[in-house]
Design a protein around this motif. Structure first.
Motif, PDB file in Angstrom:
ATOM      1  N   TYR A  55       0.818  -1.213   0.000  1.00 55.69           N
ATOM      2  CA  TYR A  55       0.000   0.000   0.000  1.00 55.69           C
ATOM      3  C   TYR A  55       0.862   1.277   0.000  1.00 55.69           C
ATOM      4  CZ  TYR A  55      -4.081  -2.861   1.374  1.00 55.69           C
ATOM      5  OH  TYR A  55      -5.103  -3.781   1.424  1.00 55.69           O
ATOM      6  N   GLY A  97       2.029   3.388  -3.980  1.00 56.49           N
ATOM      7  CA  GLY A  97       1.285   4.435  -4.676  1.00 56.49           C
ATOM      8  C   GLY A  97       1.657   5.799  -4.096  1.00 56.49           C
ATOM      9  N   GLY A  98       1.684   5.873  -2.763  1.00 54.32           N
ATOM     10  CA  GLY A  98       2.031   7.128  -2.088  1.00 54.32           C
ATOM     11  C   GLY A  98       3.456   7.551  -2.403  1.00 54.32           C
ATOM     12  N   LEU A 132       6.613   3.081  -9.698  1.00 51.93           N
ATOM     13  CA  LEU A 132       5.357   2.951 -10.459  1.00 51.93           C
ATOM     14  C   LEU A 132       5.172   1.508 -10.943  1.00 51.93           C
ATOM     15  CD1 LEU A 132       2.967   4.282 -11.934  1.00 51.93           C
ATOM     16  CD2 LEU A 132       4.502   4.781 -13.796  1.00 51.93           C
ATOM     17  N   HIS A 185       4.286  -0.580  -7.963  1.00 53.93           N
ATOM     18  CA  HIS A 185       2.894  -0.301  -7.600  1.00 53.93           C
ATOM     19  C   HIS A 185       1.939  -1.035  -8.547  1.00 53.93           C
ATOM     20  CE1 HIS A 185      -0.667   1.884  -6.434  1.00 53.93           C
ATOM     21  NE2 HIS A 185      -0.744   2.558  -7.563  1.00 53.93           N
ATOM     22  N   ARG A 219     -13.253  -1.089  -8.493  1.00 55.24           N
ATOM     23  CA  ARG A 219     -12.021  -0.321  -8.720  1.00 55.24           C
ATOM     24  C   ARG A 219     -11.535  -0.354 -10.169  1.00 55.24           C
ATOM     25  NH1 ARG A 219     -11.964  -2.482  -3.801  1.00 55.24           N
ATOM     26  NH2 ARG A 219     -11.607  -1.093  -2.018  1.00 55.24           N
ATOM     27  N   TRP A 271      -7.993   1.415 -11.813  1.00 59.72           N
ATOM     28  CA  TRP A 271      -6.978   0.720 -12.610  1.00 59.72           C
ATOM     29  C   TRP A 271      -6.777   1.424 -13.961  1.00 59.72           C
ATOM     30  CZ3 TRP A 271      -3.474  -3.326 -12.492  1.00 59.72           C
ATOM     31  CH2 TRP A 271      -3.040  -3.810 -13.734  1.00 59.72           C
ATOM     32  N   GLY A 314      -4.904   4.415 -13.753  1.00 63.03           N
ATOM     33  CA  GLY A 314      -3.503   4.028 -13.518  1.00 63.03           C
ATOM     34  C   GLY A 314      -2.785   3.701 -14.815  1.00 63.03           C
ATOM     35  N   VAL A 315      -3.462   2.979 -15.727  1.00 60.05           N
ATOM     36  CA  VAL A 315      -2.813   2.628 -17.002  1.00 60.05           C
ATOM     37  C   VAL A 315      -2.510   3.910 -17.785  1.00 60.05           C
ATOM     38  CG1 VAL A 315      -3.029   1.357 -19.166  1.00 60.05           C
ATOM     39  CG2 VAL A 315      -3.985   0.388 -17.085  1.00 60.05           C
ATOM     40  N   HIS A 368      -7.511   9.388  -9.880  1.00 65.03           N
ATOM     41  CA  HIS A 368      -6.984   8.152  -9.281  1.00 65.03           C
ATOM     42  C   HIS A 368      -7.063   8.205  -7.749  1.00 65.03           C
ATOM     43  CE1 HIS A 368      -4.556   4.571 -10.018  1.00 65.03           C
ATOM     44  NE2 HIS A 368      -3.726   4.915  -9.055  1.00 65.03           N
ATOM     45  N   VAL A 391      -9.465   6.250  -4.955  1.00 63.27           N
ATOM     46  CA  VAL A 391      -8.920   5.458  -3.839  1.00 63.27           C
ATOM     47  C   VAL A 391      -9.583   5.912  -2.542  1.00 63.27           C
ATOM     48  CG1 VAL A 391      -6.844   4.980  -2.483  1.00 63.27           C
ATOM     49  CG2 VAL A 391      -6.703   5.040  -4.974  1.00 63.27           C
ATOM     50  N   MET A 419      -9.131   1.122   0.655  1.00 66.15           N
ATOM     51  CA  MET A 419      -8.131   0.200   0.113  1.00 66.15           C
ATOM     52  C   MET A 419      -8.736  -1.186  -0.078  1.00 66.15           C
ATOM     53  SD  MET A 419      -5.758   2.311  -0.069  1.00 66.15           S
ATOM     54  CE  MET A 419      -4.528   1.209  -0.692  1.00 66.15           C
ATOM     55  N   HIS A 420      -8.294  -1.821  -1.146  1.00 67.53           N
ATOM     56  CA  HIS A 420      -8.770  -3.175  -1.437  1.00 67.53           C
ATOM     57  C   HIS A 420      -8.102  -4.174  -0.476  1.00 67.53           C
ATOM     58  CE1 HIS A 420      -9.338  -6.859  -3.770  1.00 67.53           C
ATOM     59  NE2 HIS A 420      -8.057  -7.067  -3.620  1.00 67.53           N
TER      60      HIS A 420
HETATM   61  C1  HEM Z   1       1.777   8.459 -11.435  1.00 67.98           C
HETATM   62  C2  HEM Z   1       1.345   7.231 -11.252  1.00 67.98           C
HETATM   63  C3  HEM Z   1       0.530   6.746 -10.088  1.00 67.98           C
HETATM   64  C4  HEM Z   1       0.304   7.327  -8.863  1.00 67.98           C
HETATM   65  C5  HEM Z   1       0.851   8.657  -8.346  1.00 67.98           C
HETATM   66  C6  HEM Z   1      -0.553   6.438  -8.094  1.00 67.98           C
HETATM   67  C7  HEM Z   1      -0.992   6.667  -6.802  1.00 67.98           C
HETATM   68  C8  HEM Z   1      -1.771   5.791  -6.053  1.00 67.98           C
HETATM   69  C9  HEM Z   1      -2.057   5.919  -4.647  1.00 67.98           C
HETATM   70  C10 HEM Z   1      -1.541   7.040  -3.743  1.00 67.98           C
HETATM   71  C11 HEM Z   1      -2.852   4.881  -4.291  1.00 67.98           C
HETATM   72  C12 HEM Z   1      -3.340   4.532  -2.865  1.00 67.98           C
HETATM   73  C13 HEM Z   1      -2.243   3.761  -2.117  1.00 67.98           C
HETATM   74  C14 HEM Z   1      -1.779   2.470  -2.779  1.00 67.98           C
HETATM   75  O1  HEM Z   1      -2.575   1.561  -3.038  1.00 67.98           O
HETATM   76  O2  HEM Z   1      -0.563   2.356  -3.055  1.00 67.98           O
HETATM   77  C15 HEM Z   1      -3.106   4.096  -5.478  1.00 67.98           C
HETATM   78  C16 HEM Z   1      -3.931   2.992  -5.556  1.00 67.98           C
HETATM   79  C17 HEM Z   1      -4.200   2.254  -6.712  1.00 67.98           C
HETATM   80  N1  HEM Z   1      -3.537   2.367  -7.903  1.00 67.98           N
HETATM   81 FE1  HEM Z   1      -2.208   3.809  -8.378  1.00 67.98          FE
HETATM   82  N2  HEM Z   1      -0.860   5.337  -8.876  1.00 67.98           N
HETATM   83  C18 HEM Z   1      -0.209   5.475 -10.086  1.00 67.98           C
HETATM   84  C19 HEM Z   1      -0.225   4.560 -11.122  1.00 67.98           C
HETATM   85  C20 HEM Z   1      -0.980   3.382 -11.168  1.00 67.98           C
HETATM   86  C21 HEM Z   1      -0.922   2.365 -12.210  1.00 67.98           C
HETATM   87  C22 HEM Z   1       0.042   2.391 -13.403  1.00 67.98           C
HETATM   88  C23 HEM Z   1      -1.882   1.427 -11.903  1.00 67.98           C
HETATM   89  C24 HEM Z   1      -2.249   0.177 -12.653  1.00 67.98           C
HETATM   90  C25 HEM Z   1      -2.255   0.060 -13.936  1.00 67.98           C
HETATM   91  C26 HEM Z   1      -2.525   1.838 -10.665  1.00 67.98           C
HETATM   92  C27 HEM Z   1      -3.579   1.175 -10.057  1.00 67.98           C
HETATM   93  C28 HEM Z   1      -4.042   1.423  -8.779  1.00 67.98           C
HETATM   94  C29 HEM Z   1      -5.109   0.699  -8.121  1.00 67.98           C
HETATM   95  C30 HEM Z   1      -5.974  -0.438  -8.731  1.00 67.98           C
HETATM   96  C31 HEM Z   1      -5.209   1.207  -6.821  1.00 67.98           C
HETATM   97  C32 HEM Z   1      -6.184   0.773  -5.725  1.00 67.98           C
HETATM   98  C33 HEM Z   1      -5.406  -0.062  -4.717  1.00 67.98           C
HETATM   99  C34 HEM Z   1      -6.276  -0.569  -3.580  1.00 67.98           C
HETATM  100  O3  HEM Z   1      -7.456  -0.224  -3.490  1.00 67.98           O
HETATM  101  O4  HEM Z   1      -5.720  -1.324  -2.773  1.00 67.98           O
HETATM  102  N3  HEM Z   1      -1.934   3.007 -10.228  1.00 67.98           N
HETATM  103  N4  HEM Z   1      -2.418   4.672  -6.536  1.00 67.98           N
END
Ligand code: HEM
Length: 353
Positions: free
Chosen positions: A37, A40-41, A100, A103, A117, A121, A124-125, A205, A209, A214-215
């Protein structure tokens, strides 16, 4: 609704007390895989480092083929701490792409894309593509020899794709060749189009969240504990960010980012030219594919295959929607592990050959 009503509506929702109440309420699940977790942060933190150092670099950078190299040289040698800011910007970009990838693979293996969610996703892509474009466009900006030829090769590869390839290549280059016009375009993408797109997608994004929480992987659904986001989780986040600043400072001080020689379109391409590490697995694959495969151009096939895989990323949350289908889950796990091994293996192979 009257203006005053709208103002009151916004005030009620955006007041400090509402934000404080939200922070008080937010909880993070604790289980064996909670460590993921934090990535992402961490990516978000490194993005803010990029914005801050990027703005400082803009104070001295000049985006033209006559001045770009000299302005970066000036930043590295004359501007107080200019070398540090540029080195942190470059190292942090690489670290951000690494976090990244971690993550993305962690949310993939934990199945954090299950409903509701899907859009998290998808956003995120988009962010993945935006971040990779940041890397590609930023690499050219110092206008040095390596960047010049890497951009020539990179845009040439895009040009190989049938029908759309050539117009895309010409659009990216601003003409038939890599020239000052390419630098102007890449600069425009790097400092306006991409930051605007990244900010919008990050907002969506992170908001999602926040909305969904969180999942929790199915395996821990009945056994996980909860941790308060504020202050417990955010303080742990903070430790990670302080460590990241330490790592960036050490890397920048011990390995200041090189500048090399000024680009010269008439000079021969340096031997063994390679792209940045995050493109290396694709570059190496294209090098290994035979010129003709079943009578078709090998390079075109390779590029098309990478495009198909990139498109597959978008449909992941729609083909796998719950933990019940065990066979599908296993296929995706195997595909994920194979992709990971392939990317790491080809990157290492690209470096040692
Ligand atoms: C600049 C790029 C990105 C940033 C700043 C970012 C940031 C974050 C943050 C802060 C969270 C919440 C904490 C965590 O789960 O780590 C999160 C969750 C998530 N991210 Fe990203 N992310 C990025 C790219 C991506 C990419 C490339 C994907 C997938 C293709 C993605 C998919 C997800 C998903 C599905 C969650 C939900 C996780 C959960 O509910 O447990 N993210 N993201």
């Amino acid at each position: 609704m009257k203006t005053e009503d709208i103002k009151q509506w916004i005030d009620e929702r955006l007041s400090i007390s509402t934000l404080a109440a939200m922070a008080q309420k937010k909880e993070v699940p604790v289980h064996r895989h909670s460590i993921w977790y934090y990535f992402g942060g961490m990516t978000l933190f490194l993005f803010t480092v990029q914005v801050a150092t990027g703005i400082l670099l803009l104070l001295y950078y000049r985006p033209s083929s006559d001045n770009a190299f000299e302005s970066v040289q000036f930043i590295m040698t004359e501007v107080k701490f200019g070398w540090l800011i540029r080195s942190i910007h470059s190292w942090s970009a690489n670290l951000m792409i690494a976090t990244l990838f971690i993550h993305m693979f962690s949310v993939f293996f934990l199945r954090a894309y299950y409903p509701p969610r899907e859009v998290t996703w998808l956003s995120g892509v988009f962010l993945l593509f935006i971040v990779v474009c940041f890397g590609f466009s930023g690499y050219l900006l110092p206008w040095n020899k390596l960047a010049f030829f890497a951009t020539k090769v990179g845009t040439e590869i895009a040009g190989v794709v049938p029908i759309v390839g050539r117009p895309i290549m010409r659009f990216l280059r601003g003409g038939d060749d890599v020239t000052g016009a390419t630098l102007t375009r890449f600069y425009g993408f790097h400092i306006s189009v991409l930051p605007a797109a990244a900010t919008a997608f990050i907002a969506v994004h992170v908001l999602l969240v926040q909305l969904h929480g969180m999942h929790v992987p199915a395996k821990y659904e009945h056994t996980y504990r909860k941790m308060k986001f504020f202050p417990n989780f955010i303080l742990r986040d903070l430790i990670g960010w302080i460590l990241a600043i330490g790592v960036l400072a050490v890397l920048a001080a011990l390995f200041p980012w090189e500048l090399g020689e000024k680009a010269d379109a008439f000079a021969p391409a340096p031997a063994g030219i390679k792209p940045e590490w995050y493109f290396l697995f694709m570059f190496q694959t294209l090098k290994l594919i035979p010129a003709k495969v079943l009578g078709l151009d090998g390079e075109v096939l390779g590029i098309m295959a990478f495009n198909v895989v990139a498109m597959l990323l978008f449909i992941v949350p729609f083909v796998d929607r719950s933990p019940e289908n065990r066979r599908r889950r296993m296929i995706l796990n195997v595909a994920g592990v194979l992709a990971l091994v392939y990317i790491v293996g080809m990157t290492i192979y690209g470096y040692v050959t």
